[in-house]
Write an enzyme that holds these catalytic residues in place. Structure first.
Site, PDB file in Angstrom:
ATOM      1  CE  LYS A  22      -1.719   1.730   3.571  1.00  0.00           C
ATOM      2  NZ  LYS A  22      -2.013   3.468   4.050  1.00  0.00           N
ATOM      3  CG  ASN A  23       2.227   3.218   3.325  1.00  0.00           C
ATOM      4  OD1 ASN A  23       0.615   3.103   2.941  1.00  0.00           O
ATOM      5  ND2 ASN A  23       2.350   2.250   4.705  1.00  0.00           N
ATOM      6  NE  ARG A  93       0.101  12.092   7.339  1.00  0.00           N
ATOM      7  CZ  ARG A  93      -0.358  13.099   7.699  1.00  0.00           C
ATOM      8  NH1 ARG A  93      -1.037  14.234   7.493  1.00  0.00           N
ATOM      9  NH2 ARG A  93       1.561  14.254   7.254  1.00  0.00           N
ATOM     10  CB  CYS A 117      -4.357  13.617  12.404  1.00  0.00           C
ATOM     11  SG  CYS A 117      -2.619  13.110  12.805  1.00  0.00           S
ATOM     12  NE  ARG A 122       0.255  10.579  10.449  1.00  0.00           N
ATOM     13  CZ  ARG A 122      -0.316   9.620   9.990  1.00  0.00           C
ATOM     14  NH1 ARG A 122      -1.306   9.049   9.923  1.00  0.00           N
ATOM     15  NH2 ARG A 122       0.573   9.146   8.942  1.00  0.00           N
ATOM     16  CB  ILE A 124       3.066  18.190   5.697  1.00  0.00           C
ATOM     17  CG1 ILE A 124       2.637  19.238   5.447  1.00  0.00           C
ATOM     18  CG2 ILE A 124       2.093  17.441   5.977  1.00  0.00           C
ATOM     19  CD1 ILE A 124       1.720  19.679   3.940  1.00  0.00           C
ATOM     20  CG  ASP A 125       7.784  20.475   9.916  1.00  0.00           C
ATOM     21  OD1 ASP A 125       6.696  19.234  10.304  1.00  0.00           O
ATOM     22  OD2 ASP A 125       8.569  20.306  10.202  1.00  0.00           O
ATOM     23  CG  ASP A 307       2.264   1.429   9.672  1.00  0.00           C
ATOM     24  OD1 ASP A 307       2.197   2.056  10.263  1.00  0.00           O
ATOM     25  OD2 ASP A 307       2.078   1.668   8.004  1.00  0.00           O
ATOM     26  CB  ILE A 329       7.132   6.679  14.514  1.00  0.00           C
ATOM     27  CG1 ILE A 329       7.692   5.840  14.122  1.00  0.00           C
ATOM     28  CG2 ILE A 329       6.538   7.263  13.178  1.00  0.00           C
ATOM     29  CD1 ILE A 329       9.415   5.765  13.976  1.00  0.00           C
ATOM     30  NE  ARG A 399      -7.816   4.478   4.983  1.00  0.00           N
ATOM     31  CZ  ARG A 399      -6.512   4.750   6.647  1.00  0.00           C
ATOM     32  NH1 ARG A 399      -6.034   4.385   7.238  1.00  0.00           N
ATOM     33  NH2 ARG A 399      -5.124   5.087   5.596  1.00  0.00           N
TER      34      ARG A 399
HETATM   35  N1  EPU Z   1       7.269  14.425  10.337  1.00  0.00           N
HETATM   36  C1  EPU Z   1       7.304  15.588  10.980  1.00  0.00           C
HETATM   37  N2  EPU Z   1       7.183  16.625   9.656  1.00  0.00           N
HETATM   38  C2  EPU Z   1       6.952  15.844   8.541  1.00  0.00           C
HETATM   39  C3  EPU Z   1       6.323  14.951   8.544  1.00  0.00           C
HETATM   40  C4  EPU Z   1       6.994  13.598   9.491  1.00  0.00           C
HETATM   41  O1  EPU Z   1       7.778  16.392  12.142  1.00  0.00           O
HETATM   42  O2  EPU Z   1       6.787  17.103   7.627  1.00  0.00           O
HETATM   43  C5  EPU Z   1       6.833  13.415  11.898  1.00  0.00           C
HETATM   44  C6  EPU Z   1       5.125  12.894  12.309  1.00  0.00           C
HETATM   45  O3  EPU Z   1       4.504  13.425  12.905  1.00  0.00           O
HETATM   46  C7  EPU Z   1       5.934  11.294  12.518  1.00  0.00           C
HETATM   47  C8  EPU Z   1       7.608  11.213  12.451  1.00  0.00           C
HETATM   48  O4  EPU Z   1       8.180  12.514  11.548  1.00  0.00           O
HETATM   49  O5  EPU Z   1       6.001  11.300  14.338  1.00  0.00           O
HETATM   50  C9  EPU Z   1       7.003  10.094  11.040  1.00  0.00           C
HETATM   51  O6  EPU Z   1       6.199  10.107   9.924  1.00  0.00           O
HETATM   52  P1  EPU Z   1       6.364  10.212   8.445  1.00  0.00           P
HETATM   53  O7  EPU Z   1       6.711  10.805   7.396  1.00  0.00           O
HETATM   54  O8  EPU Z   1       7.250   9.415   8.365  1.00  0.00           O
HETATM   55  O9  EPU Z   1       5.055   9.218   8.505  1.00  0.00           O
HETATM   56  P2  EPU Z   1       3.738   9.491   7.130  1.00  0.00           P
HETATM   57  O10 EPU Z   1       4.273   9.628   5.507  1.00  0.00           O
HETATM   58  O11 EPU Z   1       2.832  10.486   7.152  1.00  0.00           O
HETATM   59  C10 EPU Z   1       3.937   6.704   6.075  1.00  0.00           C
HETATM   60  C11 EPU Z   1       2.948   5.856   6.524  1.00  0.00           C
HETATM   61  C12 EPU Z   1       2.106   5.375   7.526  1.00  0.00           C
HETATM   62  C13 EPU Z   1       3.451   4.968   8.468  1.00  0.00           C
HETATM   63  C14 EPU Z   1       4.467   6.156   8.856  1.00  0.00           C
HETATM   64  C15 EPU Z   1       5.565   5.999   9.405  1.00  0.00           C
HETATM   65  C16 EPU Z   1       1.506   6.454   4.009  1.00  0.00           C
HETATM   66  C17 EPU Z   1       0.720   6.954   3.614  1.00  0.00           C
HETATM   67  N3  EPU Z   1       1.604   6.395   5.256  1.00  0.00           N
HETATM   68  O12 EPU Z   1       3.211   7.702   6.816  1.00  0.00           O
HETATM   69  O13 EPU Z   1       1.604   4.252   7.601  1.00  0.00           O
HETATM   70  O14 EPU Z   1       2.944   4.937   9.739  1.00  0.00           O
HETATM   71  O15 EPU Z   1       4.912   6.265   6.891  1.00  0.00           O
HETATM   72  O16 EPU Z   1       6.227   4.925   8.719  1.00  0.00           O
HETATM   73  O17 EPU Z   1       2.809   5.830   3.468  1.00  0.00           O
HETATM   74  C18 EPU Z   1      -0.154   2.651   7.809  1.00  0.00           C
HETATM   75  O18 EPU Z   1       0.245   2.329   6.640  1.00  0.00           O
HETATM   76  O19 EPU Z   1      -1.163   2.595   8.089  1.00  0.00           O
HETATM   77  C19 EPU Z   1       0.385   4.152   8.002  1.00  0.00           C
HETATM   78  C20 EPU Z   1      -0.157   5.057   9.072  1.00  0.00           C
END
Ligand code: EPU
Length: 430
Positions: A22-23, A93, A117, A122, A124-125, A307, A329, A399
């Site tokens: 999926k991811n 997301r 969320c 979470r 996206i900075d 996950d 995380i 999902r």
């Molecule tokens: N973070 C920031 N700033 C950012 C981005 C992330 O502070 O700009 C923090 C987040 O708040 C978190 C950490 O960095 O504490 C890691 O977040 P990450 O960006 O890696 O997560 P994500 O891209 O939002 C993806 C998967 C998630 C999975 C995480 C970690 C997708 C769509 N989602 O999320 O998958 O938990 O990576 O591996 O790819 C799931 O599949 O159930 C799921 C939630």
């Protein structure tokens, strides 16, 4: 309203085939926007998140043909330079990948901030930091992320991520592929889906090196061409069936996996007393005696995946002794513990730590899926528990898990999907 009704107590037995990741897929589909020409993508999981992304692409003018349940041809040659459809974007997301994709394809992007969320803030900075480092101007306006490249194109640049972020790493890669200059991502995430996205883009003509390490280099190319790609198997789906085999005292061959991606999960299940045997593209999990306690801290890859946190928690709830889970995380990812406690688990949560005292048995009752992985954990708990468990809000599970009910049924589980017609509006997060 979708719910799963499970009569537990039967060990899982047999062979299950894992779907595409999926991811990886949720990054690759938006990235097709960069490609002029048809992309034939195999091993796409047929799950609701993917159907939603396809709908977004189609609204943006992509031509999409489903060649088989898991093979899709996407041609974005005539994609429209338009705002990504907000109502759809806010339901998933991963729609944040359209920021990088639109910026790369059209030189500007306007995409609504991704929806609600589940696990605390979470932000996206880091995505924005990356686009700015590449030379884009980024602003948040009325709930939209607006990014603009200079008139003569994105120069590219060097970005050092402050946190290891899967989403930021993939989004910056997508945005950088068609820039005028080279982009380097330092402190990049190393998950298998990062490598898969890079492999997809390279198959379409990109020049990305270092994916899978913490420094990724994206050299510019002027255009991408169509081609074929097959998505890797889903590490978390595989881990979920492995945990289900262990929790139910079963014997399951999990096939179509990359065993290397499963190392951390295999090692933890072995530590807890399950027999885990690796083959070329399969893993067999057998559990006979009672599971033993263990500790887990979730970390970026190659650490134990967040996950898989809730699924391993179910194994711990049934293990002998006291286990500790530390979430490394997210701020909050223990909401499911209250549901598991309703089934008789002994869990205490304090901030990012859960202490689990193993019990002899879990007992079926009505529980909710709080999110995708929490929902999978409730299913595992229901399979291992005595009597009947009803998992409500199972749309969350759908999902990310393709045909879970059918796959579990083929392993001997007694599980039924019940959909009631008076469906409330489905809220997605993820
Ligand atoms: N973070 C920031 N700033 C950012 C981005 C992330 O502070 O700009 C923090 C987040 O708040 C978190 C950490 O960095 O504490 C890691 O977040 P990450 O960006 O890696 O997560 P994500 O891209 O939002 C993806 C998967 C998630 C999975 C995480 C970690 C997708 C769509 N989602 O999320 O998958 O938990 O990576 O591996 O790819 C799931 O599949 O159930 C799921 C939630």
């Amino acid at each position: 309203m979708i719910k799963y009704m499970i009569r537990g107590g039967t060990p899982l037995n047999g062979t299950v085939t894992i779907s595409g990741a999926k991811n990886a897929a949720v990054g690759i589909l938006p990235a097709t926007l960069l490609v002029k020409g048809p992309c034939r993508i195999e091993n796409i999981p047929d799950i609701s998140d993917i159907r939603l992304l396809l709908e977004i692409l189609s609204e943006m003018g992509a031509s999409i043909r489903r060649l088989s349940p898991n093979t899709i041809e996407i041609d974005c040659t005539h994609a429209r330079d338009a705002v990504a459809p907000t109502e759809l974007v806010r339901r998933i997301r991963a729609s944040y990948y359209f920021i990088g994709a639109q910026l790369g394809r059209f030189g500007h992007a306007r995409v609504a901030l991704p929806g609600g969320c589940n696990f605390g803030p979470r932000p996206i900075d880091q995505h924005i930091k990356g686009f700015e480092a590449m030379g884009a101007e980024v602003q948040l306006q009325n709930g939209y992320v607006c990014a603009t490249a200079p008139e003569d194109g994105l120069p590219g640049g060097r970005v050092n991520l402050d946190v290891v972020s899967v989403g930021a790493t993939m989004n910056i890669m997508i945005g950088a592929v068609l820039a005028k200059g080279t982009t380097i991502i330092e402190n990049a995430a190393k998950e298998p889906h990062i490598v898969d996205l890079a492999n997809f883009l390279n198959a379409m003509g990109a020049k990305i090196s270092g994916a899978g390490t913490d420094v990724i280099k994206i050299r510019s190319v002027s255009a991408l061409h169509g081609g074929f790609y097959s998505i890797i198997p889903d590490q978390i789906e595989a881990g979920t069936y492995m945990a289900a085999a262990a929790a139910t005292g079963g014997d399951v061959l999990v096939q179509n996996v990359i065993p290397k991606h499963m190392d951390c999960i295999s090692a933890k299940l072995r530590e807890m007393g399950a027999q885990v045997t690796e083959y070329d593209d399969a893993i067999r999990v057998v559990r006979t005696g009672r599971l033993r306690r263990a500790n887990v801290k979730t970390l970026p890859y190659p650490g134990f995946p967040t996950d898989m946190q809730s699924q391993i928690a179910v194994c711990m709830a049934l293990a002998k002794g006291t286990s500790i889970i530390t979430e490394g995380i997210y701020d909050t990812r223990f909401r499911y513990c209250a549901e598991l406690s309703r089934m008789g688990a002994h869990i205490q949560v304090d901030n990012k730590v859960a202490v689990i005292d193993g019990v002899d048995a879990l007992h079926g009752c009505a529980v909710k899926a709080c999110d995708l992985r929490a929902g999978a954990a409730m299913v595992i708990a229901g399979l291992a528990a005595d009597e009947v468990t009803t998992v409500e809000d199972a749309h969350f599970i759908e999902r990310g898990y393709e045909n879970m009910v059918e796959k579990l049924t083929s392993l001997g589980a007694h599980i039924r999907r019940i959909e009631s017609p008076d469906a409330p509006s489905v809220q997605r997060v993820g």
